[in-house]
Scaffold this motif. Structure first.
Motif, PDB file in Angstrom:
ATOM      1  N   LYS A 194       0.843  -1.206   0.000  1.00 49.04           N
ATOM      2  CA  LYS A 194       0.000   0.000   0.000  1.00 49.04           C
ATOM      3  C   LYS A 194       0.870   1.245   0.000  1.00 49.04           C
ATOM      4  CE  LYS A 194      -4.173  -1.794   2.149  1.00 49.04           C
ATOM      5  NZ  LYS A 194      -4.027  -2.642   3.340  1.00 49.04           N
ATOM      6  N   LYS A 195       1.927   1.212   0.835  1.00 47.84           N
ATOM      7  CA  LYS A 195       2.826   2.358   0.950  1.00 47.84           C
ATOM      8  C   LYS A 195       3.486   2.651  -0.402  1.00 47.84           C
ATOM      9  CE  LYS A 195       4.597   5.524   3.064  1.00 47.84           C
ATOM     10  NZ  LYS A 195       3.925   6.461   3.948  1.00 47.84           N
ATOM     11  N   LEU A 196       4.027   1.591  -1.040  1.00 46.39           N
ATOM     12  CA  LEU A 196       4.733   1.764  -2.314  1.00 46.39           C
ATOM     13  C   LEU A 196       3.803   2.317  -3.393  1.00 46.39           C
ATOM     14  CD1 LEU A 196       6.858  -1.492  -2.227  1.00 46.39           C
ATOM     15  CD2 LEU A 196       7.796   0.819  -2.397  1.00 46.39           C
ATOM     16  N   ALA A 197       2.537   1.916  -3.328  1.00 45.81           N
ATOM     17  CA  ALA A 197       1.579   2.389  -4.333  1.00 45.81           C
ATOM     18  C   ALA A 197       1.257   3.862  -4.127  1.00 45.81           C
ATOM     19  CB  ALA A 197       0.307   1.554  -4.279  1.00 45.81           C
ATOM     20  N   SER A 198       1.461   4.365  -2.915  1.00 51.78           N
ATOM     21  CA  SER A 198       1.023   5.730  -2.608  1.00 51.78           C
ATOM     22  C   SER A 198       2.133   6.773  -2.721  1.00 51.78           C
ATOM     23  CB  SER A 198       0.439   5.775  -1.185  1.00 51.78           C
ATOM     24  OG  SER A 198       1.494   5.695  -0.235  1.00 51.78           O
ATOM     25  N   VAL A 199       3.405   6.341  -2.698  1.00 50.63           N
ATOM     26  CA  VAL A 199       4.476   7.357  -2.671  1.00 50.63           C
ATOM     27  C   VAL A 199       4.719   7.941  -4.062  1.00 50.63           C
ATOM     28  CG1 VAL A 199       5.701   6.478  -0.654  1.00 50.63           C
ATOM     29  CG2 VAL A 199       6.347   5.647  -2.943  1.00 50.63           C
ATOM     30  N   SER A 200       5.292   9.132  -4.063  1.00 47.20           N
ATOM     31  CA  SER A 200       5.589   9.781  -5.343  1.00 47.20           C
ATOM     32  C   SER A 200       6.889   9.216  -5.922  1.00 47.20           C
ATOM     33  CB  SER A 200       5.683  11.284  -5.164  1.00 47.20           C
ATOM     34  OG  SER A 200       6.333  11.602  -3.976  1.00 47.20           O
ATOM     35  N   SER A 201       7.241   9.635  -7.137  1.00 55.64           N
ATOM     36  CA  SER A 201       8.400   9.063  -7.824  1.00 55.64           C
ATOM     37  C   SER A 201       9.700   9.454  -7.125  1.00 55.64           C
ATOM     38  CB  SER A 201       8.433   9.552  -9.261  1.00 55.64           C
ATOM     39  OG  SER A 201       8.800  10.917  -9.291  1.00 55.64           O
ATOM     40  N   VAL A 202      10.749   8.694  -7.419  1.00 55.58           N
ATOM     41  CA  VAL A 202      12.062   8.957  -6.826  1.00 55.58           C
ATOM     42  C   VAL A 202      12.510  10.384  -7.125  1.00 55.58           C
ATOM     43  CG1 VAL A 202      14.509   8.350  -6.944  1.00 55.58           C
ATOM     44  CG2 VAL A 202      12.797   6.544  -6.861  1.00 55.58           C
ATOM     45  N   THR A 203      12.353  10.815  -8.379  1.00 54.54           N
ATOM     46  CA  THR A 203      12.834  12.164  -8.719  1.00 54.54           C
ATOM     47  C   THR A 203      12.017  13.234  -7.991  1.00 54.54           C
ATOM     48  OG1 THR A 203      11.572  11.943 -10.764  1.00 54.54           O
ATOM     49  CG2 THR A 203      13.949  11.735 -10.939  1.00 54.54           C
ATOM     50  N   THR A 204      10.718  12.998  -7.805  1.00 53.28           N
ATOM     51  CA  THR A 204       9.911  13.964  -7.056  1.00 53.28           C
ATOM     52  C   THR A 204      10.416  14.057  -5.616  1.00 53.28           C
ATOM     53  OG1 THR A 204       8.012  13.377  -8.418  1.00 53.28           O
ATOM     54  CG2 THR A 204       7.546  14.586  -6.401  1.00 53.28           C
ATOM     55  N   MET A 205      10.730  12.910  -5.027  1.00 50.28           N
ATOM     56  CA  MET A 205      11.232  12.909  -3.643  1.00 50.28           C
ATOM     57  C   MET A 205      12.583  13.614  -3.568  1.00 50.28           C
ATOM     58  SD  MET A 205      10.038   9.307  -1.873  1.00 50.28           S
ATOM     59  CE  MET A 205      10.314   8.073  -3.125  1.00 50.28           C
ATOM     60  N   LEU A 206      13.475  13.334  -4.530  1.00 49.05           N
ATOM     61  CA  LEU A 206      14.797  13.983  -4.523  1.00 49.05           C
ATOM     62  C   LEU A 206      14.660  15.489  -4.759  1.00 49.05           C
ATOM     63  CD1 LEU A 206      16.794  11.364  -6.651  1.00 49.05           C
ATOM     64  CD2 LEU A 206      17.157  11.827  -4.212  1.00 49.05           C
ATOM     65  N   GLU A 207      13.758  15.871  -5.671  1.00 45.52           N
ATOM     66  CA  GLU A 207      13.546  17.294  -5.941  1.00 45.52           C
ATOM     67  C   GLU A 207      13.013  18.010  -4.708  1.00 45.52           C
ATOM     68  OE1 GLU A 207      15.184  18.908  -8.223  1.00 45.52           O
ATOM     69  OE2 GLU A 207      13.469  19.949  -9.098  1.00 45.52           O
ATOM     70  N   ALA A 208      12.272  17.301  -3.881  1.00 48.47           N
ATOM     71  CA  ALA A 208      11.751  17.890  -2.641  1.00 48.47           C
ATOM     72  C   ALA A 208      12.835  17.971  -1.563  1.00 48.47           C
ATOM     73  CB  ALA A 208      10.557  17.079  -2.144  1.00 48.47           C
ATOM     74  N   GLY A 209      14.060  17.574  -1.924  1.00 46.76           N
ATOM     75  CA  GLY A 209      15.167  17.686  -0.974  1.00 46.76           C
ATOM     76  C   GLY A 209      15.355  16.461  -0.096  1.00 46.76           C
ATOM     77  N   MET A 210      14.657  15.376  -0.427  1.00 41.97           N
ATOM     78  CA  MET A 210      14.765  14.183   0.427  1.00 41.97           C
ATOM     79  C   MET A 210      16.084  13.452   0.177  1.00 41.97           C
ATOM     80  SD  MET A 210      10.804  12.870   0.267  1.00 41.97           S
ATOM     81  CE  MET A 210      11.003  11.342   1.174  1.00 41.97           C
ATOM     82  N   LEU A 220       9.667   2.969   4.740  1.00 42.72           N
ATOM     83  CA  LEU A 220       9.789   1.894   5.736  1.00 42.72           C
ATOM     84  C   LEU A 220       9.647   2.363   7.176  1.00 42.72           C
ATOM     85  CD1 LEU A 220      12.915   0.062   4.215  1.00 42.72           C
ATOM     86  CD2 LEU A 220      10.519  -0.596   3.964  1.00 42.72           C
ATOM     87  N   GLY A 221       9.415   3.672   7.357  1.00 42.66           N
ATOM     88  CA  GLY A 221       9.376   4.231   8.712  1.00 42.66           C
ATOM     89  C   GLY A 221       8.486   3.454   9.668  1.00 42.66           C
ATOM     90  N   GLU A 222       7.335   3.015   9.156  1.00 42.38           N
ATOM     91  CA  GLU A 222       6.376   2.341  10.050  1.00 42.38           C
ATOM     92  C   GLU A 222       6.839   0.942  10.468  1.00 42.38           C
ATOM     93  OE1 GLU A 222       2.676   0.882   7.928  1.00 42.38           O
ATOM     94  OE2 GLU A 222       3.520   2.167   6.364  1.00 42.38           O
ATOM     95  N   PHE A 223       7.863   0.422   9.775  1.00 38.79           N
ATOM     96  CA  PHE A 223       8.350  -0.926  10.126  1.00 38.79           C
ATOM     97  C   PHE A 223       9.613  -0.883  10.983  1.00 38.79           C
ATOM     98  CE2 PHE A 223       6.591  -1.044   5.762  1.00 38.79           C
ATOM     99  CZ  PHE A 223       5.378  -1.629   6.080  1.00 38.79           C
ATOM    100  N   GLY A 224      10.008   0.294  11.419  1.00 36.97           N
ATOM    101  CA  GLY A 224      11.197   0.414  12.240  1.00 36.97           C
ATOM    102  C   GLY A 224      12.448   0.084  11.469  1.00 36.97           C
ATOM    103  N   PHE A 225      12.964   1.032  10.699  1.00 40.48           N
ATOM    104  CA  PHE A 225      14.139   0.711   9.883  1.00 40.48           C
ATOM    105  C   PHE A 225      15.402   1.254  10.527  1.00 40.48           C
ATOM    106  CE2 PHE A 225      16.135   4.066   7.281  1.00 40.48           C
ATOM    107  CZ  PHE A 225      15.373   5.158   7.667  1.00 40.48           C
TER     108      PHE A 225
END
Ligand SMILES: [Zn+2]
Length: 296
Positions: A194-210, A220-225
């Motif tokens: 479900k999480k993977l289906a909902s996240v934005s693309s890699v480039t969108t995340m990188l462009e947002a400064g992630m 993976l935050g909810e699974f304790g990474f």
């Protein structure tokens, strides 16, 4: 460090994950090969996947080579990565230009076409491990996902992205690989999907400064990474006059004799980094002598 990757585990070691930011590595590839935007994106995605897969190899001198043979105008791509966070590669025709797709993205699958992806893992043993798949998409990330499932029986999710700027330089590049180990509980798999289906693309995340850490936190935050390792990654060829000479020796004395008869020095370019190596007539005669001696 500008480019780096992290290795992490989550859900009590039931998930292993990798994430990377590779802008400089992909820019170095672009400069070496003078790639057009769609080829920069294709090669950059394969390099980013390759450097993460290389890091999975434990042997010191191990190499992984990813080869795409497609019927698209780019012809094919090759990437080789080692177990020390280096990757190199090339596109058969790096100058392909295609219109953007209706969604505004570079048409990587249009450049690559339909065909096969082969993954060669050379662990320094007699025979390398070779797995070949028919690429389901030609977009590279989906193809690697399919490769892991089919050839290695490891359910995985691969995300790769390259954003090319207006001046054709690389603005963002990076990716992630998430792999489920056999003991992953079903409820973890369900919520991860479900999480993977909902996240934005890699480039969108990188462009947002992630950062790579932020990307895995998001996924993976909810699974304790937990981040286990962080390493600088780079475009690195490692070619040398010696290696190019070995390649010349392997082509046979008849061809070398023709070069000597030509009376001009020859220049051999490295496929991976475009560095040029010059061989003068005395060098060619020396190579010829080595060939003749080895034939006796
Ligand atoms: Zn080279």
């Amino acid at each position: 460090m500008t480019d780096y990757m992290i290795r992490a585990t989550a859900a009590n070691d039931a998930i292993r994950a990798f994430a990377a930011t590779t802008r400089q590595m992909v820019e170095d590839a672009r400069l070496a090969h003078d790639t057009t935007p769609v080829c920069t994106a294709a090669l950059g995605r394969l390099l980013t996947g390759g450097v993460m897969i290389g890091s999975m190899l434990k042997e010191d001198r191990a190499l992984v080579t990813l080869q795409i043979h497609g019927d698209g105008p780019a012809g094919g791509l090759t990437v080789t990565a080692d177990s020390h966070f280096h990757a190199k590669g090339y596109v058969n025709d790096p100058h392909v230009q295609l219109p953007l797709k209706p969604n505004g993205k570079l048409d990587v699958s249009g450049a690559v076409g339909r065909g096969t992806m082969t993954v060669i893992r050379d662990l320094g043993l007699k025979e390398p491990y070779v797995g070949t798949i028919d690429m389901p998409s030609g977009e590279i990330a989906e193809d690697l996902t399919y490769y892991f499932a089919e050839s290695e029986q490891v359910p995985s999710s691969v995300g790769l992205g390259v954003l090319v700027d207006r001046d054709w330089s690389v603005k963002q590049a990076g990716g992630f690989i998430i792999q489920l180990l056999p003991e992953t509980p079903d409820e973890v798999i369900d919520s991860l999907e479900k999480k993977l289906a909902s996240v934005s693309s890699v480039t969108t995340m990188l462009e947002a400064g992630m950062t790579p850490e932020d990307i895995l936190q998001e996924l993976l935050g909810e699974f304790g990474f937990e981040v286990m390792e962080k390493n600088e990654v780079s475009y690195y060829c490692g070619c040398s006059a010696e290696r190019i000479e070995k390649a010349l020796i392997s082509i046979g004395p008849k061809d070398i004799q023709e070069m000597i008869d030509g009376g001009e020095p020859i220049e051999v370019g490295c496929q991976f980094c475009a560095k040029k190596y010059r061989f003068d007539i005395p060098d060619l005669k020396r190579i010829y002598d080595i060939q003749i001696r080895s034939k006796r």
